[in-house]
Design a protein around this motif. Structure first.
Motif, mmCIF file in Angstrom:
data_model
loop_
_atom_site.group_PDB
_atom_site.id
_atom_site.type_symbol
_atom_site.label_atom_id
_atom_site.label_comp_id
_atom_site.label_asym_id
_atom_site.label_seq_id
_atom_site.Cartn_x
_atom_site.Cartn_y
_atom_site.Cartn_z
ATOM 1 N N LEU A 6 55.082 19.023 23.429
ATOM 2 C CA LEU A 6 54.647 20.023 22.451
ATOM 3 C C LEU A 6 53.133 20.086 22.298
ATOM 4 N N GLN A 7 52.434 19.028 22.698
ATOM 5 C CA GLN A 7 50.974 19.030 22.568
ATOM 6 C C GLN A 7 50.308 19.973 23.554
ATOM 7 N N SER A 8 51.037 20.370 24.600
ATOM 8 C CA SER A 8 50.523 21.368 25.533
ATOM 9 C C SER A 8 50.690 22.752 24.922
ATOM 10 N N HIS A 9 49.617 23.527 24.874
ATOM 11 C CA HIS A 9 49.666 24.858 24.267
ATOM 12 C C HIS A 9 49.996 25.946 25.278
ATOM 13 N N ASP A 10 50.349 25.552 26.504
ATOM 14 C CA ASP A 10 50.750 26.543 27.504
ATOM 15 C C ASP A 10 52.140 27.072 27.159
ATOM 16 N N ASP A 11 52.396 28.342 27.506
ATOM 17 C CA ASP A 11 53.716 28.917 27.263
ATOM 18 C C ASP A 11 54.764 28.150 28.055
ATOM 19 N N ASN A 12 55.820 27.783 27.376
ATOM 20 C CA ASN A 12 56.895 27.024 28.012
ATOM 21 C C ASN A 12 58.119 27.931 28.127
ATOM 22 N N PRO A 13 58.543 28.263 29.360
ATOM 23 C CA PRO A 13 59.683 29.180 29.529
ATOM 24 C C PRO A 13 60.999 28.609 29.011
ATOM 25 N N MET A 14 61.041 27.286 28.762
ATOM 26 C CA MET A 14 62.280 26.673 28.283
ATOM 27 C C MET A 14 62.481 26.880 26.785
ATOM 28 N N PHE A 15 61.404 27.251 26.064
ATOM 29 C CA PHE A 15 61.521 27.426 24.616
ATOM 30 C C PHE A 15 62.406 28.639 24.308
ATOM 31 N N SER A 16 63.342 28.450 23.386
ATOM 32 C CA SER A 16 64.246 29.526 22.984
ATOM 33 C C SER A 16 64.767 29.235 21.584
ATOM 34 N N SER A 17 65.416 30.228 20.982
ATOM 35 C CA SER A 17 65.980 30.039 19.639
ATOM 36 C C SER A 17 67.036 28.943 19.640
ATOM 37 N N ASP A 18 67.879 28.925 20.675
ATOM 38 C CA ASP A 18 68.927 27.897 20.749
ATOM 39 C C ASP A 18 68.319 26.503 20.843
ATOM 40 N N LEU A 19 67.236 26.384 21.623
ATOM 41 C CA LEU A 19 66.583 25.090 21.781
ATOM 42 C C LEU A 19 66.034 24.598 20.438
ATOM 43 N N PHE A 20 65.451 25.529 19.665
ATOM 44 C CA PHE A 20 64.858 25.106 18.399
ATOM 45 C C PHE A 20 65.889 24.958 17.287
ATOM 46 N N ASP A 21 67.066 25.547 17.460
ATOM 47 C CA ASP A 21 68.178 25.186 16.571
ATOM 48 C C ASP A 21 68.462 23.691 16.708
ATOM 49 N N MET A 22 68.501 23.236 17.960
ATOM 50 C CA MET A 22 68.767 21.826 18.233
ATOM 51 C C MET A 22 67.591 20.958 17.772
ATOM 52 N N PHE A 23 66.359 21.429 18.024
ATOM 53 C CA PHE A 23 65.165 20.682 17.621
ATOM 54 C C PHE A 23 65.134 20.501 16.103
ATOM 55 N N ASN A 24 65.457 21.562 15.370
ATOM 56 C CA ASN A 24 65.464 21.490 13.908
ATOM 57 C C ASN A 24 66.470 20.453 13.424
ATOM 58 N N ASP A 25 67.673 20.462 14.019
ATOM 59 C CA ASP A 25 68.696 19.484 13.626
ATOM 60 C C ASP A 25 68.218 18.056 13.877
ATOM 61 N N VAL A 26 67.556 17.853 15.026
ATOM 62 C CA VAL A 26 67.057 16.517 15.371
ATOM 63 C C VAL A 26 65.983 16.072 14.381
ATOM 64 N N ILE A 27 64.997 16.939 14.152
ATOM 65 C CA ILE A 27 63.864 16.568 13.301
ATOM 66 C C ILE A 27 64.309 16.314 11.864
ATOM 67 N N ILE A 28 65.187 17.168 11.344
ATOM 68 C CA ILE A 28 65.682 16.973 9.975
ATOM 69 C C ILE A 28 66.382 15.623 9.863
ATOM 70 N N GLY A 29 67.205 15.313 10.869
ATOM 71 C CA GLY A 29 67.925 14.043 10.841
ATOM 72 C C GLY A 29 67.001 12.843 10.920
ATOM 73 N N GLU A 30 65.991 12.918 11.794
ATOM 74 C CA GLU A 30 65.105 11.763 11.985
ATOM 75 C C GLU A 30 64.090 11.613 10.848
ATOM 76 N N ILE A 31 63.705 12.720 10.215
ATOM 77 C CA ILE A 31 62.828 12.604 9.041
ATOM 78 C C ILE A 31 63.531 11.811 7.941
ATOM 79 N N GLY A 32 64.838 11.962 7.871
ATOM 80 C CA GLY A 32 65.610 11.235 6.865
ATOM 81 C C GLY A 32 66.088 9.869 7.315
#
Length: 535
Positions: free
Chosen positions: A27-53
């Protein structure tokens, strides 16, 4: 693959940290990443919320570092802006953590969220945080953050800041002094920014007893030398000498605002102090200051523009139109004929009726309509109000029971002002039958108690205006119910019914009510007598 691995069970804390660090590097790379998508960030959000807690502070800390990297990345930050309603509450749950490093990373993440996102989207996340966080330090942090975010508002039409204002007003009555201090400061920030009508409308939803105390605390916390600015408003504050010289009088704050509807600069003069006994201050359009012909022409032009905007409400009511009409300038209204006042008032009244009578009520639109109509009751001919008072009171009572706290508050405020503006005899005949049935045990819990409280709130201002002969002839309609409510174990119902009984005795005399109060205990009768002497 890393996200799926983190979502799997059985990972130990150091494995979680390694995976999160790997994500951070991507994520520290600011280049456009073709793998980024809404589905991917649905999963990312679930992971981050869980690990923050996570119970391990190092995992939680690393999760927030990874989130910071994601928010700084323009591409991933865009995707994450849609998840603020879950991310912000999770961060505030860790803001009062015992570990300094966790608190620091939570604060850093919240700062980035505030700087990188639309204020209204951030406010929506804050509303969620108020429901999730019960710790004193977290609640204080939420209100400080609200102040910071509100200061960046650019006149957005969103309503989330109003929900936050309602939360802060509730916290202003909290038993913890630190919570009260932060709550009053947050409310004062809104109040001093020129949103006086919004604060007064929200105050009307508080119980009678703490309302005057909270209002006084907010007014006292406003420093005359303090200026709060935003891109859309600049508030000019009176200095300390002016403030002390006008003690006890209504202070005026002058804000130069740009009207988005027509592009004409308007000077908005709003009262900062209000009568402690009334939830909302009535407009004073009776005095007519002298003015030059140019000023009168400008006033007439402005009223014509408001009338044109109000005329659209009967066909297509919009939240934006109601908001534009809500900040009414009583000094400007005093420059034009009363007939123009009435035409403007009738147009706004018609739009208000259309909104609240809709088959399916839009809550945001109803909030805007109720907030706006509060300022216009003095401009509406009484016969127009009396034609609709029964149905409007019935609808406002239903809106008072809405789970949306802001809608409930402004509906209550609108109902109180409606009763003040209407003929008191009509208000009495409408509200008295709605009082709890004296022959049955009055409802003291849940929505039934809330409904009874709202009816009593509407009934009280009516009793202060009705004539003694009219009231004396209709005591049978109200006194049996009020006396029964005075026996209620529900404290607010008991307090409101006492206020009503005292108002009745002051109007018609103690002897006229003796037949109804003789069955009361001596303690209850003594309390009524004491309250009559105090009033």
């Amino acid at each position: 693959a890393v996200l799926r691995h983190l979502l799997s069970s059985g990972l130990v804390w150091n494995e979680k940290i390694a995976c999160l660090q790997q994500l951070e590097m991507v994520l520290q790379s600011h280049d456009d990443n073709p793998m980024f998508s809404s589905d991917l960030f649905d999963m990312f959000n679930d992971v981050i919320i869980g690990e923050i807690g996570d119970a391990h502070y190092k995992v939680a800390s690393q999760a927030m570092e990874t989130l910071c990297a994601a928010m700084r990345n323009p591409q991933s930050g865009y995707y994450l802006s849609h998840y603020l309603e879950s991310l912000i509450p999770a961060l505030f749950l860790r803001i009062s953590d015992s570990k300094e490093i966790v608190r620091s990373h939570a604060s850093e993440a919240l700062g980035i969220i505030k700087d990188k996102n639309d204020p209204d989207a951030v406010m929506q996340g804050l509303v969620g945080a108020t429901r999730a966080c019960k710790a004193v330090k977290a609640q204080c942090a939420i209100m400080v953050y609200f102040e910071e975010v509100f200061a960046t508002y650019k006149g957005s039409s969103g309503n989330s800041w109003r929900s936050m204002l309602a939360f802060c007003l509730r916290m202003a009555t909290n038993k913890n002094p630190e919570v009260r201090e932060h709550a009053v400061a947050a409310c004062a920030r809104v109040y001093y920014s020129g949103k006086v009508a919004a604060v007064e409308a929200a105050l009307s939803g508080l119980p009678t007893s703490p309302r005057a105390t909270v209002r006084k605390a907010i007014e006292t916390s406003v420093r005359p030398t303090e200026t709060v600015s935003s891109l859309s408003e600049a508030i000019a504050c009176p200095d300390e000498e002016d403030s002390s010289a006008q003690s006890g009088e209504s202070q005026m704050s002058i804000s130069m605002m740009k009207d988005e509807a027509d592009g004409i600069p308007v000077t908005d003069i709003s009262p900062v102090n209000s009568d402690a006994e009334d939830a909302l201050e009535d407009l004073d359009v009776s005095s007519r200051p002298s003015a030059s012909e140019d000023t009168q022409d400008a006033g007439a032009l402005r009223i014509a523009q408001l009338q044109e905007l109000a005329a659209t409400l009967s066909d297509t009511p919009s939240e934006e139109a109601f908001r534009c009409l809500s900040e009414i300038d009583s000094a400007l209204l005093a420059l034009v004929p009363v007939d123009d006042h009435n035409r403007l008032g009738v147009a706004v009244w018609s739009g208000f009726l259309k909104v609240i009578r809709a088959e399916k009520i839009d809550e945001d639109l109803a909030c805007a309509a109720c907030s706006t109509i509060i300022s216009y009751f003095n401009l509406i001919p009484k016969e127009r109000i009396e034609e609709n008072i029964d149905s409007v009171i019935e609808i406002l009572l239903k809106l008072n029971a809405a789970p949306n706290y802001e809608l409930s508050s402004v509906a209550t405020g609108a109902g109180i002002q409606l009763v003040k503006a209407a003929d008191p005899a009509d208000s009495y005949s409408t509200l008295a039958p709605l009082l709890p049935d004296a022959d049955k045990m009055p409802p003291f819990q849940g929505d039934d108690a809330r409904y009874a409280c709202c009816v009593l709130k509407f009934f009280r201002p009516c009793l202060r205006k009705i004539s003694a002969p009219q009231l004396r002839a209709a005591l049978d309609m109200s006194m049996p119910s009020l006396c029964r409510c005075f026996e209620s174990p529900h404290p607010e119902i008991r307090h409101l019914s006492l206020d009503c009984i005292v108002s009745i005795q002051q109007c018609v005399g103690r002897d006229a009510t003796s037949d109804f109060t003789q069955s009361m205990t001596k303690t209850q009768q003594k309390l009524i007598e004491i309250q009559c002497q105090k009033s």
